[in-house]
Design a protein around this motif. Sequence first.
Motif, PDB file in Angstrom:
ATOM      1  N   MET A 111       0.830  -1.206   0.000  1.00 51.86           N
ATOM      2  CA  MET A 111       0.000   0.000   0.000  1.00 51.86           C
ATOM      3  C   MET A 111       0.865   1.258   0.000  1.00 51.86           C
ATOM      4  SD  MET A 111      -3.338  -0.766   0.008  1.00 51.86           S
ATOM      5  CE  MET A 111      -4.399   0.284   1.015  1.00 51.86           C
ATOM      6  N   TYR A 112       1.906   1.266   0.844  1.00 49.40           N
ATOM      7  CA  TYR A 112       2.776   2.448   0.896  1.00 49.40           C
ATOM      8  C   TYR A 112       3.566   2.605  -0.391  1.00 49.40           C
ATOM      9  CZ  TYR A 112       6.254   5.857   2.161  1.00 49.40           C
ATOM     10  OH  TYR A 112       7.049   6.967   2.161  1.00 49.40           O
ATOM     11  N   ARG A 113       4.022   1.499  -0.951  1.00 50.40           N
ATOM     12  CA  ARG A 113       4.764   1.555  -2.205  1.00 50.40           C
ATOM     13  C   ARG A 113       3.915   2.203  -3.306  1.00 50.40           C
ATOM     14  NH1 ARG A 113       6.316  -3.501  -2.356  1.00 50.40           N
ATOM     15  NH2 ARG A 113       4.550  -4.220  -3.609  1.00 50.40           N
ATOM     16  N   ALA A 117       4.704   5.827  -5.110  1.00 50.51           N
ATOM     17  CA  ALA A 117       4.869   5.868  -6.563  1.00 50.51           C
ATOM     18  C   ALA A 117       3.894   6.820  -7.235  1.00 50.51           C
ATOM     19  CB  ALA A 117       4.711   4.461  -7.140  1.00 50.51           C
ATOM     20  N   THR A 118       2.699   6.949  -6.686  1.00 46.08           N
ATOM     21  CA  THR A 118       1.642   7.759  -7.334  1.00 46.08           C
ATOM     22  C   THR A 118       1.419   9.097  -6.663  1.00 46.08           C
ATOM     23  OG1 THR A 118      -0.091   6.781  -5.945  1.00 46.08           O
ATOM     24  CG2 THR A 118       0.436   5.650  -8.026  1.00 46.08           C
ATOM     25  N   GLN A 119       1.946   9.254  -5.439  1.00 44.79           N
ATOM     26  CA  GLN A 119       1.692  10.457  -4.640  1.00 44.79           C
ATOM     27  C   GLN A 119       0.193  10.690  -4.424  1.00 44.79           C
ATOM     28  OE1 GLN A 119       4.310  12.602  -3.214  1.00 44.79           O
ATOM     29  NE2 GLN A 119       5.173  10.571  -3.657  1.00 44.79           N
ATOM     30  N   ALA A 120      -0.541   9.594  -4.336  1.00 49.14           N
ATOM     31  CA  ALA A 120      -1.991   9.689  -4.156  1.00 49.14           C
ATOM     32  C   ALA A 120      -2.336  10.059  -2.718  1.00 49.14           C
ATOM     33  CB  ALA A 120      -2.654   8.359  -4.510  1.00 49.14           C
ATOM     34  N   ASP A 121      -3.447  10.778  -2.567  1.00 45.89           N
ATOM     35  CA  ASP A 121      -3.951  11.107  -1.232  1.00 45.89           C
ATOM     36  C   ASP A 121      -4.520   9.870  -0.541  1.00 45.89           C
ATOM     37  OD1 ASP A 121      -3.315  13.807  -1.392  1.00 45.89           O
ATOM     38  OD2 ASP A 121      -5.258  14.366  -2.234  1.00 45.89           O
ATOM     39  N   SER A 201      -7.496  14.729  -3.670  1.00 46.52           N
ATOM     40  CA  SER A 201      -7.205  15.223  -5.017  1.00 46.52           C
ATOM     41  C   SER A 201      -6.890  14.078  -5.963  1.00 46.52           C
ATOM     42  CB  SER A 201      -6.013  16.192  -4.977  1.00 46.52           C
ATOM     43  OG  SER A 201      -6.306  17.324  -4.201  1.00 46.52           O
ATOM     44  N   THR A 202      -6.282  13.014  -5.418  1.00 49.96           N
ATOM     45  CA  THR A 202      -5.919  11.855  -6.231  1.00 49.96           C
ATOM     46  C   THR A 202      -6.140  10.578  -5.439  1.00 49.96           C
ATOM     47  OG1 THR A 202      -3.618  12.095  -5.494  1.00 49.96           O
ATOM     48  CG2 THR A 202      -4.200  13.070  -7.630  1.00 49.96           C
ATOM     49  N   VAL A 203      -6.481   9.507  -6.148  1.00 48.09           N
ATOM     50  CA  VAL A 203      -6.634   8.187  -5.532  1.00 48.09           C
ATOM     51  C   VAL A 203      -5.895   7.172  -6.388  1.00 48.09           C
ATOM     52  CG1 VAL A 203      -8.848   8.704  -4.440  1.00 48.09           C
ATOM     53  CG2 VAL A 203      -8.804   7.737  -6.764  1.00 48.09           C
ATOM     54  N   ALA A 204      -5.514   6.066  -5.770  1.00 47.02           N
ATOM     55  CA  ALA A 204      -4.815   5.003  -6.501  1.00 47.02           C
ATOM     56  C   ALA A 204      -5.248   3.656  -5.962  1.00 47.02           C
ATOM     57  CB  ALA A 204      -3.301   5.174  -6.383  1.00 47.02           C
ATOM     58  N   TYR A 205      -5.190   2.649  -6.827  1.00 47.95           N
ATOM     59  CA  TYR A 205      -5.599   1.296  -6.463  1.00 47.95           C
ATOM     60  C   TYR A 205      -4.375   0.408  -6.315  1.00 47.95           C
ATOM     61  CZ  TYR A 205      -7.629  -3.382  -6.993  1.00 47.95           C
ATOM     62  OH  TYR A 205      -7.985  -4.693  -6.817  1.00 47.95           O
ATOM     63  N   CYS A 206      -4.323  -0.343  -5.224  1.00 46.83           N
ATOM     64  CA  CYS A 206      -3.234  -1.300  -4.997  1.00 46.83           C
ATOM     65  C   CYS A 206      -3.777  -2.707  -5.187  1.00 46.83           C
ATOM     66  CB  CYS A 206      -2.668  -1.133  -3.591  1.00 46.83           C
ATOM     67  SG  CYS A 206      -1.409  -2.346  -3.152  1.00 46.83           S
ATOM     68  N   ALA A 207      -3.252  -3.406  -6.161  1.00 48.18           N
ATOM     69  CA  ALA A 207      -3.732  -4.766  -6.459  1.00 48.18           C
ATOM     70  C   ALA A 207      -2.774  -5.834  -5.962  1.00 48.18           C
ATOM     71  CB  ALA A 207      -3.924  -4.912  -7.969  1.00 48.18           C
ATOM     72  N   ASP A 208      -1.721  -5.435  -5.244  1.00 44.45           N
ATOM     73  CA  ASP A 208      -0.635  -6.361  -4.930  1.00 44.45           C
ATOM     74  C   ASP A 208      -0.817  -7.182  -3.666  1.00 44.45           C
ATOM     75  OD1 ASP A 208       0.668  -5.460  -7.180  1.00 44.45           O
ATOM     76  OD2 ASP A 208       1.754  -3.903  -6.114  1.00 44.45           O
TER      77      ASP A 208
END
Length: 318
Positions: A111-113, A117-121, A201-208
Amino acid sequence: MSTTTKVSVCIPIYNVAAYIERCARALFEQTMQEGIEFIFVNDCTPDQSLEILERVLSDYPHRKASVKIIHHKKNQGLSVARQTALKHASGTYIIHCDSDDWVDRDYYEAMYRTAAATQADIVYSSYVQDDGKDSQVLTTIAAYSTPMALLNGILGNNLHWNVWAKLVHRRLALATDLVVLPEVCFGEDLLLSAQLIAKASTVAYCADSKYHYFCKNETSYTRTFSRKSLNQLMCALKTLQRVLPVTAAMSGCKGEILFKAVFYHLMTPKEFKSYARGSRSEILKTSTFSRIKRLILLYAFISYRLAAWTCKVLRKLR
């Protein structure tokens, strides 16, 4: 604030003696060895949860410096316990973990990685509904590109209300204008998650990696549903309707409330009809509702009494 803490994991503790060892070992065995802290909040648990936690911690001496155990003087409920943990969190990112659940060994590192990498909020993941034995049902969510798309996905499709599968930047998690209702425990995840996503402002998905949601704890809020639980969930949704953008879809949330009302027979026919007014079409189109849930709601719109009787039979067969 510590400049070296990357992730703060917040864990409330109350009446989880049967589960806390599994949870704690999964946390202390995380592949993320540095830059992570674990904040346990003892909400005046009446059982041996704290003693078990301390025993498990003694097996991981290298983790002791990164563990905080905070004690409430009186029981205050899940919402307040989580807020207490937040006050003691020093991480750049903050995430919650329920003490009857557990995570894959590389969950927080993954999750932190993704966050780095994306600088997502906000970084979110899928999760596994797990009975701790043979049954594992993966609950997935799409990789939405914007916070508003994610928000509409959650509110419109009854997906991912939880806070425990979302890594949130501290400036959002500690925002002073978040509406927190101490009296709301059932629906607290919905209330908090939706507000956090709306601020992002930004979101990202972690599939790992995956979070494991334990679906067989008979004492959890989600397993002991009552009229009080229903009222809290309705209060959470009403609050969101007041504070969120008007474009946010909420049919999934409202449909879930109506389903629980009829399944546990917690409303009168008049109350059900009043609360459902104007929502029938949107609710029945909710894509993540199972066929049986959709049928029960359809029957309830036609005859609440008949649907409630059918649900009573289904509850006996569970």
